[in-house]
Write a protein that holds these residues in place. Sequence first.
Motif, short mmCIF file in Angstrom:
data_model
loop_
_atom_site.label_atom_id
_atom_site.label_comp_id
_atom_site.label_asym_id
_atom_site.label_seq_id
_atom_site.Cartn_x
_atom_site.Cartn_y
_atom_site.Cartn_z
N ARG A 193 28.87 -87.51 -69.08
CA ARG A 193 28.72 -88.36 -70.26
C ARG A 193 27.30 -88.91 -70.32
O ARG A 193 26.62 -89.03 -69.30
CB ARG A 193 29.72 -89.53 -70.24
CG ARG A 193 31.16 -89.10 -70.45
CD ARG A 193 32.10 -90.28 -70.62
NE ARG A 193 32.23 -91.06 -69.40
CZ ARG A 193 31.86 -92.34 -69.28
NH1 ARG A 193 31.32 -92.98 -70.31
NH2 ARG A 193 32.02 -92.97 -68.14
N GLU A 204 25.39 -96.08 -77.85
CA GLU A 204 26.41 -95.03 -77.89
C GLU A 204 26.72 -94.53 -76.49
O GLU A 204 25.85 -94.46 -75.63
CB GLU A 204 25.96 -93.85 -78.77
CG GLU A 204 27.01 -92.75 -78.88
CD GLU A 204 26.73 -91.74 -79.99
OE1 GLU A 204 27.48 -90.75 -80.08
OE2 GLU A 204 25.79 -91.96 -80.79
N ALA A 206 28.68 -90.99 -75.16
CA ALA A 206 29.23 -89.75 -75.69
C ALA A 206 29.39 -88.72 -74.58
O ALA A 206 28.67 -88.74 -73.58
CB ALA A 206 28.31 -89.19 -76.78
N LYS A 207 30.33 -87.81 -74.77
CA LYS A 207 30.46 -86.68 -73.85
C LYS A 207 29.26 -85.76 -74.02
O LYS A 207 28.68 -85.66 -75.11
CB LYS A 207 31.75 -85.91 -74.15
CG LYS A 207 33.02 -86.69 -73.93
CD LYS A 207 34.23 -85.87 -74.36
CE LYS A 207 35.52 -86.65 -74.23
NZ LYS A 207 36.68 -85.87 -74.72
N SER A 209 29.34 -82.64 -74.23
CA SER A 209 29.69 -81.62 -75.24
C SER A 209 29.40 -82.08 -76.66
O SER A 209 29.17 -81.25 -77.56
CB SER A 209 31.16 -81.23 -75.11
OG SER A 209 32.01 -82.36 -75.27
N ASP A 210 29.36 -83.40 -76.90
CA ASP A 210 29.04 -83.91 -78.23
C ASP A 210 27.61 -83.57 -78.65
O ASP A 210 27.29 -83.54 -79.85
CB ASP A 210 29.23 -85.43 -78.29
CG ASP A 210 30.68 -85.85 -78.20
OD1 ASP A 210 31.56 -85.00 -78.42
OD2 ASP A 210 30.95 -87.03 -77.91
N ASN A 216 28.30 -84.13 -84.25
CA ASN A 216 29.26 -84.71 -83.30
C ASN A 216 28.86 -86.10 -82.85
O ASN A 216 29.69 -86.86 -82.33
CB ASN A 216 29.39 -83.82 -82.06
CG ASN A 216 29.95 -82.45 -82.38
OD1 ASN A 216 30.62 -82.27 -83.39
ND2 ASN A 216 29.68 -81.48 -81.52
N LEU A 217 27.57 -86.43 -82.97
CA LEU A 217 27.05 -87.70 -82.49
C LEU A 217 27.31 -88.80 -83.51
O LEU A 217 27.51 -88.53 -84.70
CB LEU A 217 25.56 -87.57 -82.17
CG LEU A 217 25.25 -86.48 -81.12
CD1 LEU A 217 23.75 -86.26 -81.00
CD2 LEU A 217 25.85 -86.86 -79.77
N ARG A 218 27.24 -90.06 -83.06
CA ARG A 218 27.72 -91.15 -83.89
C ARG A 218 26.61 -92.09 -84.38
O ARG A 218 26.65 -92.55 -85.51
CB ARG A 218 28.78 -91.95 -83.11
CG ARG A 218 29.97 -91.10 -82.70
CD ARG A 218 30.67 -91.63 -81.46
NE ARG A 218 31.67 -90.70 -80.94
CZ ARG A 218 31.37 -89.65 -80.17
NH1 ARG A 218 30.11 -89.42 -79.80
NH2 ARG A 218 32.30 -88.83 -79.76
N LYS A 223 21.26 -89.48 -82.87
CA LYS A 223 20.95 -88.31 -83.69
C LYS A 223 19.44 -88.04 -83.71
O LYS A 223 18.99 -86.88 -83.67
CB LYS A 223 21.48 -88.52 -85.11
CG LYS A 223 23.00 -88.51 -85.23
CD LYS A 223 23.43 -88.88 -86.64
CE LYS A 223 24.95 -88.86 -86.80
NZ LYS A 223 25.50 -87.50 -86.88
N ARG A 274 35.92 -91.35 -82.50
CA ARG A 274 36.02 -89.92 -82.17
C ARG A 274 35.82 -89.62 -80.69
O ARG A 274 35.08 -88.73 -80.30
CB ARG A 274 35.01 -89.12 -83.00
CG ARG A 274 35.34 -89.04 -84.48
CD ARG A 274 34.42 -88.09 -85.23
NE ARG A 274 33.10 -88.65 -85.43
CZ ARG A 274 32.00 -88.24 -84.80
NH1 ARG A 274 32.08 -87.27 -83.90
NH2 ARG A 274 30.84 -88.80 -85.05
N GLY A 276 34.33 -91.31 -78.39
CA GLY A 276 33.18 -91.94 -77.77
C GLY A 276 33.13 -93.40 -78.17
O GLY A 276 34.06 -93.92 -78.79
#
Length: 284
Positions: A193, A204, A206-207, A209-210, A216-218, A223, A274, A276
């Motif tokens: 992570r 944030e 996030a995994k 994989s995101d 996929n990012l928040r 971003k 989602r 995260g």
Amino acid sequence: GLNVTVHRGEIVAVVGASGSGKSLLAHAVLGLLPANARLEGSIRFRGREVEKQEKKKTFFRTRESAGIPGIALVPQSVTWLDPLMKVGNQIRKGKKDQETRGKLKEIFRRYKLKEEVEELYPFELSGGMGRRILTSTAMIENPRLVIADEPTPGLDMEVAKRDMRHFRELADMGAGVLVITHDLELALETADRIAVFYAGTTVEEAKVSDFEREVNLRHPYTKALWRAMPEHGFQSIPGSQPYVKNLPEGCPFFPRCPWRSDACRMTVPYREVRGGRVRCLYAK
């Protein structure tokens, strides 16, 4: 507003610009803040909250009381080592029993270090040897949590990747590993992570994989980090991270954010989105 959780057997990489609070967090957890610092909030370790007085005790940096393995630091450079003591004695913490000596030999075999390295002083180590010695100081204690503060600066990519694999080994052996780094690209190859810091705030979690796709990012800052990576075009955004004395009200990313509104000047909660966590009113 720094929030991070590390589970057993995983690597969490903390990324962000200089001054975002990455090393500050590590020093707070390890009780290394200067005497005039004020620490608020809570630190939970292995299911219990660390008492205020414990946060200042030096034993907490390497082991819990009653001999239970605790927290170990892998510092940035060999300057943390005693220049007047041979590295083998430093790794063993002065212990000379057969079990500790045998464990050190096994660690050296794993890191491809010759036994005679034990007899060297820190100034006699090459850069790569120094990194492996610093990691060895953590492994000898069987810690439950390892905090690595910028473990790869100045190393070529191949050596840096090898160092990160050492932390993967520690996690696979059951430790939780918190890696503080500027190198998002390298972190994505090894970590489970990613926690993104901005101006003293976790924006944030996030995994890994995101990070395969921007969508996929928040958070808009995460971003922006994604777009700034070499394979995504080295794109930059205007402005810079504010100093702590110049922080805006509410969201610290407000002056640079394309999504901002007046509501962002209020307190922004850290919430689940989602799978995260994100500190943004408009993340979906």
